[in-house]
Motif scaffolding. Structure first.
Motif, PDB file in Angstrom:
ATOM      1  N   ALA A 161     -82.519 -33.988   9.707  1.00 55.11           N
ATOM      2  CA  ALA A 161     -83.756 -33.285  10.250  1.00 55.11           C
ATOM      3  C   ALA A 161     -85.159 -34.113   9.851  1.00 55.11           C
ATOM      4  CB  ALA A 161     -83.695 -31.813  10.066  1.00 55.11           C
ATOM      5  N   VAL A 162     -85.045 -34.439   8.370  1.00 54.96           N
ATOM      6  CA  VAL A 162     -86.208 -35.094   7.811  1.00 54.96           C
ATOM      7  C   VAL A 162     -86.294 -36.470   8.406  1.00 54.96           C
ATOM      8  CG1 VAL A 162     -87.144 -35.841   5.627  1.00 54.96           C
ATOM      9  CG2 VAL A 162     -86.025 -33.539   5.685  1.00 54.96           C
ATOM     10  N   LYS A 163     -85.197 -37.075   8.339  1.00 55.41           N
ATOM     11  CA  LYS A 163     -85.196 -38.256   9.107  1.00 55.41           C
ATOM     12  C   LYS A 163     -85.784 -38.372  10.519  1.00 55.41           C
ATOM     13  CE  LYS A 163     -81.141 -40.397   6.283  1.00 55.41           C
ATOM     14  NZ  LYS A 163     -79.769 -40.552   6.204  1.00 55.41           N
ATOM     15  N   THR A 164     -85.218 -37.650  11.167  1.00 58.93           N
ATOM     16  CA  THR A 164     -85.683 -37.524  12.540  1.00 58.93           C
ATOM     17  C   THR A 164     -87.113 -36.964  12.656  1.00 58.93           C
ATOM     18  OG1 THR A 164     -83.580 -36.617  13.441  1.00 58.93           O
ATOM     19  CG2 THR A 164     -85.241 -36.221  14.926  1.00 58.93           C
ATOM     20  N   ALA A 165     -87.546 -36.135  11.831  1.00 61.55           N
ATOM     21  CA  ALA A 165     -89.295 -36.003  11.870  1.00 61.55           C
ATOM     22  C   ALA A 165     -89.794 -37.250  11.489  1.00 61.55           C
ATOM     23  CB  ALA A 165     -89.438 -34.946  11.066  1.00 61.55           C
ATOM     24  N   LEU A 166     -89.432 -37.876  10.553  1.00 59.13           N
ATOM     25  CA  LEU A 166     -90.111 -39.087   9.924  1.00 59.13           C
ATOM     26  C   LEU A 166     -90.028 -40.257  11.008  1.00 59.13           C
ATOM     27  CD1 LEU A 166     -88.604 -39.274   6.399  1.00 59.13           C
ATOM     28  CD2 LEU A 166     -91.132 -39.132   7.080  1.00 59.13           C
ATOM     29  N   TYR A 167     -88.915 -40.487  11.783  1.00 59.07           N
ATOM     30  CA  TYR A 167     -88.829 -41.578  12.912  1.00 59.07           C
ATOM     31  C   TYR A 167     -89.880 -40.989  13.974  1.00 59.07           C
ATOM     32  CZ  TYR A 167     -87.100 -43.877  16.930  1.00 59.07           C
ATOM     33  OH  TYR A 167     -87.164 -44.681  18.130  1.00 59.07           O
ATOM     34  N   ARG A 168     -89.896 -39.830  14.281  1.00 59.30           N
ATOM     35  CA  ARG A 168     -90.911 -39.463  15.284  1.00 59.30           C
ATOM     36  C   ARG A 168     -92.374 -39.503  14.939  1.00 59.30           C
ATOM     37  NH1 ARG A 168     -87.431 -34.131  17.001  1.00 59.30           N
ATOM     38  NH2 ARG A 168     -86.102 -35.319  18.326  1.00 59.30           N
ATOM     39  N   MET A 169     -92.697 -39.276  13.720  1.00 61.04           N
ATOM     40  CA  MET A 169     -94.083 -39.440  13.023  1.00 61.04           C
ATOM     41  C   MET A 169     -94.337 -41.230  12.873  1.00 61.04           C
ATOM     42  SD  MET A 169     -94.399 -36.501  10.227  1.00 61.04           S
ATOM     43  CE  MET A 169     -92.798 -36.316   9.680  1.00 61.04           C
ATOM     44  N   ARG A 170     -93.454 -41.868  12.593  1.00 60.96           N
ATOM     45  CA  ARG A 170     -93.699 -42.940  12.604  1.00 60.96           C
ATOM     46  C   ARG A 170     -93.787 -43.883  13.878  1.00 60.96           C
ATOM     47  NH1 ARG A 170     -88.979 -43.339   9.118  1.00 60.96           N
ATOM     48  NH2 ARG A 170     -87.839 -44.225  10.923  1.00 60.96           N
ATOM     49  N   GLN A 171     -93.211 -43.342  15.202  1.00 59.87           N
ATOM     50  CA  GLN A 171     -93.601 -43.580  16.412  1.00 59.87           C
ATOM     51  C   GLN A 171     -94.905 -43.029  16.886  1.00 59.87           C
ATOM     52  OE1 GLN A 171     -91.556 -45.720  18.123  1.00 59.87           O
ATOM     53  NE2 GLN A 171     -89.924 -45.470  16.733  1.00 59.87           N
ATOM     54  N   LYS A 172     -95.279 -42.061  16.488  1.00 61.14           N
ATOM     55  CA  LYS A 172     -96.673 -41.712  16.688  1.00 61.14           C
ATOM     56  C   LYS A 172     -97.690 -42.363  16.013  1.00 61.14           C
ATOM     57  CE  LYS A 172     -99.354 -37.248  16.741  1.00 61.14           C
ATOM     58  NZ  LYS A 172     -99.255 -35.650  16.727  1.00 61.14           N
ATOM     59  N   LEU A 173     -97.373 -42.563  14.587  1.00 56.51           N
ATOM     60  CA  LEU A 173     -98.511 -43.431  14.114  1.00 56.51           C
ATOM     61  C   LEU A 173     -98.562 -44.884  14.479  1.00 56.51           C
ATOM     62  CD1 LEU A 173    -100.179 -44.287  11.550  1.00 56.51           C
ATOM     63  CD2 LEU A 173     -98.197 -44.805  10.316  1.00 56.51           C
ATOM     64  N   ARG A 174     -97.300 -45.446  15.225  1.00 55.14           N
ATOM     65  CA  ARG A 174     -97.577 -46.813  15.926  1.00 55.14           C
ATOM     66  C   ARG A 174     -98.382 -46.502  17.176  1.00 55.14           C
ATOM     67  NH1 ARG A 174     -95.018 -51.430  15.975  1.00 55.14           N
ATOM     68  NH2 ARG A 174     -94.811 -52.466  18.113  1.00 55.14           N
ATOM     69  N   GLU A 175     -98.240 -45.444  17.747  1.00 59.48           N
ATOM     70  CA  GLU A 175     -99.096 -45.340  18.947  1.00 59.48           C
ATOM     71  C   GLU A 175    -100.633 -45.097  18.495  1.00 59.48           C
ATOM     72  OE1 GLU A 175     -97.580 -42.070  21.040  1.00 59.48           O
ATOM     73  OE2 GLU A 175     -95.654 -42.819  21.488  1.00 59.48           O
ATOM     74  N   THR A 176    -100.826 -44.343  17.421  1.00 63.30           N
ATOM     75  CA  THR A 176    -102.237 -44.503  17.224  1.00 63.30           C
ATOM     76  C   THR A 176    -102.710 -45.633  16.742  1.00 63.30           C
ATOM     77  OG1 THR A 176    -101.666 -42.159  16.245  1.00 63.30           O
ATOM     78  CG2 THR A 176    -103.632 -43.314  15.460  1.00 63.30           C
ATOM     79  N   LEU A 177    -101.985 -46.766  15.863  1.00 63.16           N
ATOM     80  CA  LEU A 177    -102.424 -47.808  15.434  1.00 63.16           C
ATOM     81  C   LEU A 177    -102.835 -48.791  16.797  1.00 63.16           C
ATOM     82  CD1 LEU A 177    -100.076 -48.391  12.427  1.00 63.16           C
ATOM     83  CD2 LEU A 177    -102.652 -47.916  12.618  1.00 63.16           C
ATOM     84  N   GLU A 178    -101.754 -48.484  17.600  1.00 66.60           N
ATOM     85  CA  GLU A 178    -101.937 -49.300  18.969  1.00 66.60           C
ATOM     86  C   GLU A 178    -103.250 -49.059  19.775  1.00 66.60           C
ATOM     87  OE1 GLU A 178     -98.271 -48.942  20.998  1.00 66.60           O
ATOM     88  OE2 GLU A 178     -97.446 -50.625  20.042  1.00 66.60           O
ATOM     89  N   GLN A 179    -103.551 -47.531  19.564  1.00 62.15           N
ATOM     90  CA  GLN A 179    -104.647 -47.135  20.455  1.00 62.15           C
ATOM     91  C   GLN A 179    -106.006 -47.541  19.754  1.00 62.15           C
ATOM     92  OE1 GLN A 179    -104.073 -42.921  20.569  1.00 62.15           O
ATOM     93  NE2 GLN A 179    -102.553 -42.903  22.216  1.00 62.15           N
ATOM     94  N   GLU A 180    -105.966 -47.895  18.513  1.00 56.90           N
ATOM     95  CA  GLU A 180    -107.168 -47.989  17.634  1.00 56.90           C
ATOM     96  C   GLU A 180    -107.001 -49.732  17.565  1.00 56.90           C
ATOM     97  OE1 GLU A 180    -109.381 -45.976  16.317  1.00 56.90           O
ATOM     98  OE2 GLU A 180    -108.353 -44.533  17.410  1.00 56.90           O
ATOM     99  N   GLY A 181    -106.395 -50.384  18.244  1.00 58.99           N
ATOM    100  CA  GLY A 181    -106.471 -51.963  18.128  1.00 58.99           C
ATOM    101  C   GLY A 181    -106.105 -52.391  16.843  1.00 58.99           C
TER     102      GLY A 181
END
Length: 183
Positions: A161-181
């Motif tokens: 469950a922790v690994k899955t949560a971390l994976y999803r947060m990394r995906q969300k962080l990637r999207e945030t970084l892409e949005q910010e250029g």
């Protein structure tokens, strides 16, 4: 002894400030270093360096609360030691592993990862968008470099469950970084 009392000892340049820091925050400082270095001996050396750094920076700083400041000094000292210590391979401890995990969302340029994450405004916005539970898990893993097993135990969740949560947060962080250029 309160943080204010300890800071007052620092400001008056009374060496007892160091022993009070060690008594109150020693385990905290060592754990922060240990999670990065993977060596109790190295963590103790970093702990000693933290108290010297605190002595040299207080005053002029007056960090309240004191724990996060000492934790930051410990983390910085451990990372510096890891980088500078030629006899240790970078893969030791948890630090390298967490950087590899974050590289999935930050792209292949691992050298620039530290610089990207240092962009406080973007990371703060990302963290503030997480639930309190997720923010705790994320910070424990990627700031304090805690092993997944420890996070799972402390949050009363399974490791998967922790690994899955971390994976999803990394995906969300990637999207945030892409949005910010930033990617």
């Amino acid at each position: 002894m309160t943080d204010e009392d300890i800071l007052e000892l620092f400001w008056k340049r009374i060496e007892r400030a160091l022993s009070e820091c060690r008594r109150k925050y020693g385990a905290y400082v060592r754990t922060a270093a240990m999670n990065i270095l993977g060596s109790r001996e190295d963590a103790r050396e970093v702990e000693n360096d933290v108290y010297l750094d605190a002595w040299n920076t207080i005053p002029p700083r007056r960090p309240l609360p004191l724990a996060p400041y000492l934790g930051m000094l410990s983390r910085r000292g451990a990372i510096d030691r890891l980088r500078a210590d030629a006899r240790r391979k970078r893969g030791s401890g948890q630090y390298r592993l967490t950087l590899d995990e974050l590289r999935e969302c930050a792209g292949d340029d691992g050298r620039a990862l530290d610089d990207r994450l240092a962009l406080r405004q973007t990371l703060d916005a990302f963290l503030s968008g997480l639930s309190e539970r997720d923010r705790d898990i994320f910070l424990r893993r990627y700031w304090w470099v805690c092993p997944i097993r420890e996070i799972a135990r402390d949050t009363r969740q399974g490791e998967s469950a922790v690994k899955t949560a971390l994976y999803r947060m990394r995906q969300k962080l990637r999207e945030t970084l892409e949005q910010e250029g930033l990617l």
